[in-house]
Design a protein around this motif. Structure first.
Motif, PDB file in Angstrom:
ATOM      1  N   PRO A 299      23.757 -15.630   5.162  1.00 38.80           N
ATOM      2  CA  PRO A 299      24.751 -14.662   5.644  1.00 38.80           C
ATOM      3  C   PRO A 299      25.840 -15.271   6.513  1.00 38.80           C
ATOM      4  CG  PRO A 299      22.553 -13.719   5.800  1.00 38.80           C
ATOM      5  CD  PRO A 299      22.370 -15.153   5.422  1.00 38.80           C
ATOM      6  N   TYR A 300      25.491 -16.268   7.310  1.00 40.40           N
ATOM      7  CA  TYR A 300      26.490 -16.940   8.138  1.00 40.40           C
ATOM      8  C   TYR A 300      27.492 -17.702   7.279  1.00 40.40           C
ATOM      9  CZ  TYR A 300      28.406 -20.867  10.810  1.00 40.40           C
ATOM     10  OH  TYR A 300      29.242 -21.820  11.345  1.00 40.40           O
ATOM     11  N   GLY A 301      26.983 -18.575   6.408  1.00 35.91           N
ATOM     12  CA  GLY A 301      27.857 -19.437   5.634  1.00 35.91           C
ATOM     13  C   GLY A 301      28.767 -18.688   4.688  1.00 35.91           C
ATOM     14  N   THR A 302      28.202 -17.767   3.921  1.00 35.34           N
ATOM     15  CA  THR A 302      29.020 -17.056   2.933  1.00 35.34           C
ATOM     16  C   THR A 302      29.980 -16.071   3.605  1.00 35.34           C
ATOM     17  OG1 THR A 302      27.240 -15.430   2.614  1.00 35.34           O
ATOM     18  CG2 THR A 302      27.302 -17.312   1.110  1.00 35.34           C
ATOM     19  N   GLY A 303      29.565 -15.505   4.744  1.00 38.49           N
ATOM     20  CA  GLY A 303      30.463 -14.601   5.462  1.00 38.49           C
ATOM     21  C   GLY A 303      31.670 -15.336   6.009  1.00 38.49           C
ATOM     22  N   LEU A 304      31.433 -16.499   6.631  1.00 35.45           N
ATOM     23  CA  LEU A 304      32.526 -17.292   7.179  1.00 35.45           C
ATOM     24  C   LEU A 304      33.416 -17.832   6.067  1.00 35.45           C
ATOM     25  CD1 LEU A 304      34.052 -18.695   9.397  1.00 35.45           C
ATOM     26  CD2 LEU A 304      32.221 -20.392   9.556  1.00 35.45           C
ATOM     27  N   ALA A 305      32.799 -18.291   4.984  1.00 32.90           N
ATOM     28  CA  ALA A 305      33.579 -18.816   3.864  1.00 32.90           C
ATOM     29  C   ALA A 305      34.473 -17.739   3.257  1.00 32.90           C
ATOM     30  CB  ALA A 305      32.642 -19.379   2.792  1.00 32.90           C
ATOM     31  N   GLY A 306      33.952 -16.524   3.163  1.00 27.33           N
ATOM     32  CA  GLY A 306      34.752 -15.435   2.603  1.00 27.33           C
ATOM     33  C   GLY A 306      35.975 -15.132   3.442  1.00 27.33           C
ATOM     34  N   ALA A 307      35.803 -15.109   4.771  1.00 25.79           N
ATOM     35  CA  ALA A 307      36.935 -14.835   5.659  1.00 25.79           C
ATOM     36  C   ALA A 307      37.935 -15.978   5.623  1.00 25.79           C
ATOM     37  CB  ALA A 307      36.431 -14.598   7.081  1.00 25.79           C
ATOM     38  N   LEU A 308      37.437 -17.213   5.596  1.00 23.67           N
ATOM     39  CA  LEU A 308      38.317 -18.376   5.513  1.00 23.67           C
ATOM     40  C   LEU A 308      39.118 -18.366   4.217  1.00 23.67           C
ATOM     41  CD1 LEU A 308      39.355 -21.229   6.132  1.00 23.67           C
ATOM     42  CD2 LEU A 308      37.147 -22.128   5.358  1.00 23.67           C
ATOM     43  N   LYS A 309      38.444 -18.102   3.115  1.00 21.35           N
ATOM     44  CA  LYS A 309      39.103 -18.078   1.813  1.00 21.35           C
ATOM     45  C   LYS A 309      40.205 -17.028   1.774  1.00 21.35           C
ATOM     46  CE  LYS A 309      38.050 -17.440  -3.123  1.00 21.35           C
ATOM     47  NZ  LYS A 309      36.940 -17.235  -4.105  1.00 21.35           N
ATOM     48  N   GLU A 310      39.903 -15.835   2.283  1.00 19.41           N
ATOM     49  CA  GLU A 310      40.886 -14.755   2.261  1.00 19.41           C
ATOM     50  C   GLU A 310      42.137 -15.126   3.056  1.00 19.41           C
ATOM     51  OE1 GLU A 310      41.171 -10.319   1.299  1.00 19.41           O
ATOM     52  OE2 GLU A 310      39.252 -11.361   1.444  1.00 19.41           O
ATOM     53  N   THR A 311      41.930 -15.694   4.219  1.00 20.10           N
ATOM     54  CA  THR A 311      43.058 -16.050   5.068  1.00 20.10           C
ATOM     55  C   THR A 311      43.870 -17.193   4.473  1.00 20.10           C
ATOM     56  OG1 THR A 311      41.851 -15.374   7.043  1.00 20.10           O
ATOM     57  CG2 THR A 311      43.728 -16.811   7.377  1.00 20.10           C
ATOM     58  N   PHE A 312      43.180 -18.232   4.001  1.00 15.20           N
ATOM     59  CA  PHE A 312      43.880 -19.393   3.449  1.00 15.20           C
ATOM     60  C   PHE A 312      44.684 -19.005   2.213  1.00 15.20           C
ATOM     61  CE2 PHE A 312      43.961 -23.443   0.990  1.00 15.20           C
ATOM     62  CZ  PHE A 312      44.653 -24.221   1.910  1.00 15.20           C
ATOM     63  N   GLU A 313      44.120 -18.181   1.356  1.00 16.24           N
ATOM     64  CA  GLU A 313      44.849 -17.745   0.164  1.00 16.24           C
ATOM     65  C   GLU A 313      46.024 -16.843   0.533  1.00 16.24           C
ATOM     66  OE1 GLU A 313      41.355 -17.997  -3.263  1.00 16.24           O
ATOM     67  OE2 GLU A 313      41.777 -16.068  -2.289  1.00 16.24           O
ATOM     68  N   SER A 314      45.856 -16.022   1.570  1.00 14.97           N
ATOM     69  CA  SER A 314      46.962 -15.167   2.019  1.00 14.97           C
ATOM     70  C   SER A 314      48.116 -16.000   2.560  1.00 14.97           C
ATOM     71  CB  SER A 314      46.471 -14.200   3.107  1.00 14.97           C
ATOM     72  OG  SER A 314      45.541 -13.281   2.577  1.00 14.97           O
ATOM     73  N   ALA A 315      47.792 -17.201   3.053  1.00 14.81           N
ATOM     74  CA  ALA A 315      48.829 -18.101   3.556  1.00 14.81           C
ATOM     75  C   ALA A 315      49.456 -18.925   2.438  1.00 14.81           C
ATOM     76  CB  ALA A 315      48.238 -19.028   4.615  1.00 14.81           C
ATOM     77  N   GLY A 316      49.042 -18.681   1.199  1.00 12.30           N
ATOM     78  CA  GLY A 316      49.618 -19.388   0.059  1.00 12.30           C
ATOM     79  C   GLY A 316      48.787 -20.549  -0.444  1.00 12.30           C
TER      80      GLY A 316
END
Length: 429
Positions: free
Chosen positions: A209-226
């Protein structure tokens, strides 16, 4: 140029993360500094006060027993000493205040998700009639015992759980944490990596839950930044061979790699850098931001960066923790552990009860999440105010905290750190 990201979030709003804003609350505010630097994020603004529970004026005579399930072994064992020191320091200072509450602490190991140590420890603690359990550090471990703890009517309070999945968990109103959801850390890390100039990102992710939760938030933000995620490789706790995952990341040739692991970083980082990947293009997270001076060759990760919840550690608090444990080399989540323990004691004092359910009723209030209390940062002053029947808003070394209606902190800071040639890290924002 640096990014300062500020988001005012209620617990329910954080569940509706968009990558650019916290839906229904406020847009992500970005500002720049001409001097350069790194991003820092805060969530701020107390929750609505609501109806304050009464606080009876007068002397107290309470003996409060709490237990801990913090990592003395396992993949997060490096976090155990600072967390236990934070609890011990709080207990020492509460007892020295001599204001009618005596705090007893029973320390037990949490292990990690490859063992059943946490369940055994919790069973032991419950048999000793503890009112609250502080821990675990690992979100995955906490999920294995949260039902056992809360079903017994005992407060479950973690200083380090960051999985977003706790936000809406059915915990009978007994689960709390002083660490912010990884929706916030993922946001800061994603913006940092994008700001540093990376357009492609690889991720090595612990499958819990820690790893996939953090990865999901990171992915969303990084992709939103292009940016583009070009490799997302999972592994399980207990795995010892990471060749396939590292080969896939190398084949994708990303501009940066986020290492979302616990102690496994000691294996995967030398292997990745040894294969030719630049050490200064790695990004660490709170689960592995650690002193690697004794583990890595000098300069192996010089220039690598990482994120860790919590404000800058004040020298006075550092010295107080070292007085408890002179061998401390890491202070991660020590302030959060201290504040979790203090809040439990303050809530018991406010309720004039050591019953777990009674403590839970007052936890939000003494944190400033309700009650409109006066801000207080001195421990003795906090207890004295409660003894006078006054409302308080405790702000400790981990920051303002301000628990919301379901036990999440609504105010938090994510610090940015960078590794030097000696493979130790220092705050750079």
């Amino acid at each position: 140029m640096s990014v300062f990201a500020k988001a005012k979030a209620s617990r329910s709003a954080r569940a509706a993360w968009t990558g650019v804003a916290l839906a229904g609350v406020s847009a992500l505010l970005l500002s720049a500094c001409a001097t350069g630097g790194t991003p820092e994020t805060e969530t701020g603004e107390p929750a609505e006060s609501g109806d304050a529970l009464p606080i009876e004026a007068g002397e107290r005579d309470l003996t409060l027993k709490i237990g801990t399930i913090l990592p003395q072994s396992g993949t997060l064992a490096f976090l155990g000493p600072p967390e236990e020191a934070g609890v011990a320091l709080a207990a020492q200072e509460i007892n020295e205040a001599d204001l009618g509450i005596n705090l007893e602490v029973v320390y037990r190991d949490s292990g990690d998700t490859t063992t059943d140590i946490a369940t055994v420890s919790v069973t032991d603690l419950l048999s000793q009639d503890v009112s609250a359990v502080v821990g675990a550090a690992s979100s995955g471990v906490s999920f294995t015992v949260i039902d056992q703890i809360t079903a017994a009517g005992v407060v479950h309070f973690s200083p380090a759980n960051t999985s977003p999945d706790f936000t809406d968990y059915d915990d009978n109103g007994l689960y709390f944490r002083t660490a912010p959801s990884d929706l916030l850390q993922g946001e800061v890390l994603g913006n940092l990596i994008a700001e540093d100039g990376a357009s492609t990102l690889g991720m090595l992710v612990l499958n819990d839950p820690y790893g996939t939760g953090l990865a999901g938030a990171l992915k969303e933000t990084f992709e939103s930044a292009g940016g583009e995620i070009v490799a997302e490789e999972l592994f399980n706790t207990g795995d010892s061979n990471f060749d396939a995952q590292l080969s896939a990341i190398n084949a994708a040739n990303p501009d940066a790699v986020a290492i979302i692991t616990f102690d496994e970083a000691k294996v995967v980082v030398p292997a990745l850098v040894g294969s030719g990947y630049p050490g200064d293009q790695l990004y660490f997270v709170d689960g592995n931001l650690s002193d690697y001076s004794a583990d890595f060759a000098p300069g192996l990760i010089a220039g690598a960066k990482g994120t860790l919840p919590g404000p800058k550690l004040e020298d006075d608090f550092r010295e107080r923790m070292l007085a408890v444990d002179p061998n401390l080399a890491d202070f991660s989540y020590g302030p959060e552990s201290y504040d979790a323990t203090v809040l439990i004691a303050l809530a018991a004092y406010a309720a004039n009860s050591t019953d777990g359910a009674d403590i839970a009723e007052y936890l939000r209030q003494v944190s400033g999440g309700s009650g409109d209390g006066e801000t207080v940062t001195d421990l003795a002053a906090a207890f004295e105010a409660l003894a006078a029947g006054e409302q308080i808003d405790w702000d400790g070394p981990s920051g303002p905290i301000t628990l919301d209606e379901n036990g999440d902190p609504t105010e938090a800071t994510i610090g940015i750190y960078e590794y030097g040639d000696d493979n130790t890290y220092a705050r750079v924002n």
